[in-house]
Design a protein around this motif. Sequence first.
Motif, PDB file in Angstrom:
ATOM      1  N   MET A 171       0.692  -1.224   0.002  1.00 17.75           N
ATOM      2  CA  MET A 171       0.030  -0.102  -0.094  1.00 17.75           C
ATOM      3  C   MET A 171       0.985   1.136   0.005  1.00 17.75           C
ATOM      4  O   MET A 171       0.447   2.302  -0.597  1.00 17.75           O
ATOM      5  CB  MET A 171      -0.742  -0.077   1.225  1.00 17.75           C
ATOM      6  CG  MET A 171      -2.006   0.857   1.341  1.00 17.75           C
ATOM      7  SD  MET A 171      -3.173   0.914  -0.049  1.00 17.75           S
ATOM      8  CE  MET A 171      -4.163   2.483   0.290  1.00 17.75           C
ATOM      9  N   HIS A 172       1.918   1.186   0.896  1.00 17.76           N
ATOM     10  CA  HIS A 172       2.751   2.333   1.113  1.00 17.76           C
ATOM     11  C   HIS A 172       3.367   2.599  -0.214  1.00 17.76           C
ATOM     12  O   HIS A 172       3.652   3.681  -0.568  1.00 17.76           O
ATOM     13  CB  HIS A 172       3.875   2.215   2.234  1.00 17.76           C
ATOM     14  CG  HIS A 172       4.815   3.341   2.395  1.00 17.76           C
ATOM     15  ND1 HIS A 172       3.916   4.436   2.956  1.00 17.76           N
ATOM     16  CD2 HIS A 172       5.953   3.542   2.261  1.00 17.76           C
ATOM     17  CE1 HIS A 172       5.065   5.313   3.063  1.00 17.76           C
ATOM     18  NE2 HIS A 172       6.561   4.708   2.540  1.00 17.76           N
ATOM     19  N   SER A 173       3.882   1.554  -0.842  1.00 16.87           N
ATOM     20  CA  SER A 173       4.836   1.842  -2.220  1.00 16.87           C
ATOM     21  C   SER A 173       3.779   2.112  -3.281  1.00 16.87           C
ATOM     22  O   SER A 173       4.276   2.877  -4.042  1.00 16.87           O
ATOM     23  CB  SER A 173       5.175   0.256  -2.289  1.00 16.87           C
ATOM     24  OG  SER A 173       4.275  -0.545  -2.658  1.00 16.87           O
ATOM     25  N   ILE A 174       2.666   1.714  -3.277  1.00 19.75           N
ATOM     26  CA  ILE A 174       1.743   2.336  -4.359  1.00 19.75           C
ATOM     27  C   ILE A 174       1.502   3.604  -4.098  1.00 19.75           C
ATOM     28  O   ILE A 174       1.416   4.357  -5.211  1.00 19.75           O
ATOM     29  CB  ILE A 174       0.118   1.426  -4.115  1.00 19.75           C
ATOM     30  CG1 ILE A 174       0.431  -0.009  -4.619  1.00 19.75           C
ATOM     31  CG2 ILE A 174      -0.682   2.071  -5.081  1.00 19.75           C
ATOM     32  CD1 ILE A 174      -0.773  -0.871  -4.542  1.00 19.75           C
ATOM     33  N   PHE A 175       1.221   4.012  -2.860  1.00 21.06           N
ATOM     34  CA  PHE A 175       1.073   5.462  -2.595  1.00 21.06           C
ATOM     35  C   PHE A 175       2.315   6.137  -2.924  1.00 21.06           C
ATOM     36  O   PHE A 175       2.278   7.513  -3.583  1.00 21.06           O
ATOM     37  CB  PHE A 175       0.927   5.640  -1.078  1.00 21.06           C
ATOM     38  CG  PHE A 175       0.728   7.137  -0.519  1.00 21.06           C
ATOM     39  CD1 PHE A 175      -0.513   7.695  -1.085  1.00 21.06           C
ATOM     40  CD2 PHE A 175       1.829   7.868  -0.203  1.00 21.06           C
ATOM     41  CE1 PHE A 175      -0.548   9.163  -0.776  1.00 21.06           C
ATOM     42  CE2 PHE A 175       1.555   9.252   0.152  1.00 21.06           C
ATOM     43  CZ  PHE A 175       0.285   9.755  -0.092  1.00 21.06           C
ATOM     44  N   LYS A 176       3.595   5.762  -2.616  1.00 25.92           N
ATOM     45  CA  LYS A 176       4.813   6.382  -2.870  1.00 25.92           C
ATOM     46  C   LYS A 176       4.830   6.257  -4.516  1.00 25.92           C
ATOM     47  O   LYS A 176       5.396   7.419  -5.166  1.00 25.92           O
ATOM     48  CB  LYS A 176       6.045   5.604  -2.465  1.00 25.92           C
ATOM     49  CG  LYS A 176       7.275   6.342  -2.436  1.00 25.92           C
ATOM     50  CD  LYS A 176       8.330   5.502  -1.476  1.00 25.92           C
ATOM     51  CE  LYS A 176       9.834   6.377  -1.268  1.00 25.92           C
ATOM     52  NZ  LYS A 176      10.621   5.720  -0.616  1.00 25.92           N
ATOM     53  N   ARG A 177       4.410   5.319  -5.146  1.00 28.53           N
ATOM     54  CA  ARG A 177       4.817   5.419  -6.665  1.00 28.53           C
ATOM     55  C   ARG A 177       3.706   6.272  -7.388  1.00 28.53           C
ATOM     56  O   ARG A 177       4.282   7.004  -8.389  1.00 28.53           O
ATOM     57  CB  ARG A 177       4.447   3.981  -7.234  1.00 28.53           C
ATOM     58  CG  ARG A 177       4.895   3.689  -8.531  1.00 28.53           C
ATOM     59  CD  ARG A 177       4.681   2.516  -9.001  1.00 28.53           C
ATOM     60  NE  ARG A 177       4.572   1.909 -10.360  1.00 28.53           N
ATOM     61  CZ  ARG A 177       3.904   1.008 -11.289  1.00 28.53           C
ATOM     62  NH1 ARG A 177       3.384   0.107 -10.346  1.00 28.53           N
ATOM     63  NH2 ARG A 177       4.038   0.882 -12.269  1.00 28.53           N
ATOM     64  N   PHE A 178       2.645   6.631  -6.937  1.00 29.71           N
ATOM     65  CA  PHE A 178       1.626   7.495  -7.449  1.00 29.71           C
ATOM     66  C   PHE A 178       1.339   8.792  -6.547  1.00 29.71           C
ATOM     67  O   PHE A 178       0.408   9.236  -6.711  1.00 29.71           O
ATOM     68  CB  PHE A 178       0.264   6.622  -7.719  1.00 29.71           C
ATOM     69  CG  PHE A 178       0.177   5.518  -8.609  1.00 29.71           C
ATOM     70  CD1 PHE A 178       0.485   5.703 -10.139  1.00 29.71           C
ATOM     71  CD2 PHE A 178       0.249   4.133  -7.970  1.00 29.71           C
ATOM     72  CE1 PHE A 178       0.314   4.845 -10.850  1.00 29.71           C
ATOM     73  CE2 PHE A 178       0.482   3.275  -9.323  1.00 29.71           C
ATOM     74  CZ  PHE A 178       0.626   3.506 -10.396  1.00 29.71           C
TER      75      PHE A 178
END
Lengths: 288, 170
Positions: free
Chosen positions: A1-8
């Motif tokens: 979740m955190h990585s998705i948020f970071k990516r987008f």
Amino acid sequence: MHSIFKRFREPIFVIALLAVPFAVFFVKAKKGRDLNALDRAVIFAIAPVEKVISLSAFAVIDAWYGYVALRNVREDNVQLRRENLKARQLEQQAAELRLENDRLRHLLDFVDKQAPARLMLARVVAVGASPHSHTLRIERGSDDGVVKGAPVIAPEGVVGIVSQLTGSYADVQLIVSPLSAVPAVSQRTRSRSTVKGTGDIARCKLTYALRTDDLQEEDVLVTAGGPGFFPHGLRIGRVVNVVRKPHGLFLDGEVIPAVDFSRLDEVAVVIEGASRVAAGGPAPGSVP
Amino acid sequence: MTLRTTLVLLLAIALTILESVIPHVLHLRAARPDLLLIVVLYLALRDDVMHGAALSAAAGYLSDLTSATPAFLYTFLAVLTFVVVRTAGAALRTEGGIQSAAVAFGASLGHSLLATLVFGFFTGAGLHFELAPMMWSAFGTAIAAPFVFAALRRVDASFQHGEEAPGGLR
């Protein structure tokens, strides 16, 4: 979740920056704007600077024109004396007419229900920053007794209404704003209509004027008055481009405002009566 | 908040004041430049996305506050303009004065049309497309664009030098 948020995070941030202002605008689009603490703080910081720059610029301009004007002062003096004589003559005629009007009113047992208006002079310090805005900033605010919705006028005619204010400053929404609608009456025919702003500073739209009314080019429109609106009898402008279609209830036309909004240095805020407006009923000149 | 952000914000505030005082002092009816729009254009073409979008929103907010329009109309439009110009950024060049003026002219027209559309549709005021004021405003914006771009470039240039030096202000 955190990585998705970071990516987008970039698109999410931009979408949020688009969505939040749009949501607030959408909800409040048809309501007046009430200034919050941050708004007031920013205006508190900006408006005095605008005032100082305006006053300084006008002082320089006045000094320059004062110097230039001295060269033609003798001819101007003669001209002004002539104009003064004419004005005195007109004043005497007006005084006679006023007395006659009073006598006739008394005879008709006419009671003027409109409270006597108290005017407060206010200097214009700036105009709306955006080229699409139709506002003036004046150096009078709630501390001086100005309320939201108070009518603002100039010697030439109607200017607009107070749309937002802080303690020391108020922003006036001009009658040419698309949000403005002023009930009007023709000075010549007494027929009623509404003058709506279109966003063009030089003209308004004439609406709800009956096709059967004898409204002509150059007819002068004045405010119709009534509770919650501008005081009665103030000049709005003159009618142009009247078009009578063969069908329909109303005629089409435009109104050239009596006031040149780009040349307003001082205006008057109508204080009395405005408080009644704030207590209840719509703001004068506002779209119902 | 970095010093550069503060300087850009201060420049935006200064432009807001100029934008509201100059037309009043010079009695300008038309050809009023949209100086804050030029700031948004510059940010869209030069800044990074998050920083530029946030500063564009701030510029829009300033425009909102000094225009007495319904809350956040210009904030929304500023961010939208940022996104559109950013998306078209690869095709836009603003190195020269004429180029930046041409981009500002087009952006001002688009911004005016959008503002009229959104304002008219959502406030219930109706759609009033007045082409002449829009053209004059775009013309004024085009004239002002090279100067505002130059001022912002100067701000950026001073920080690029600062970055090269160790312990530069940031």
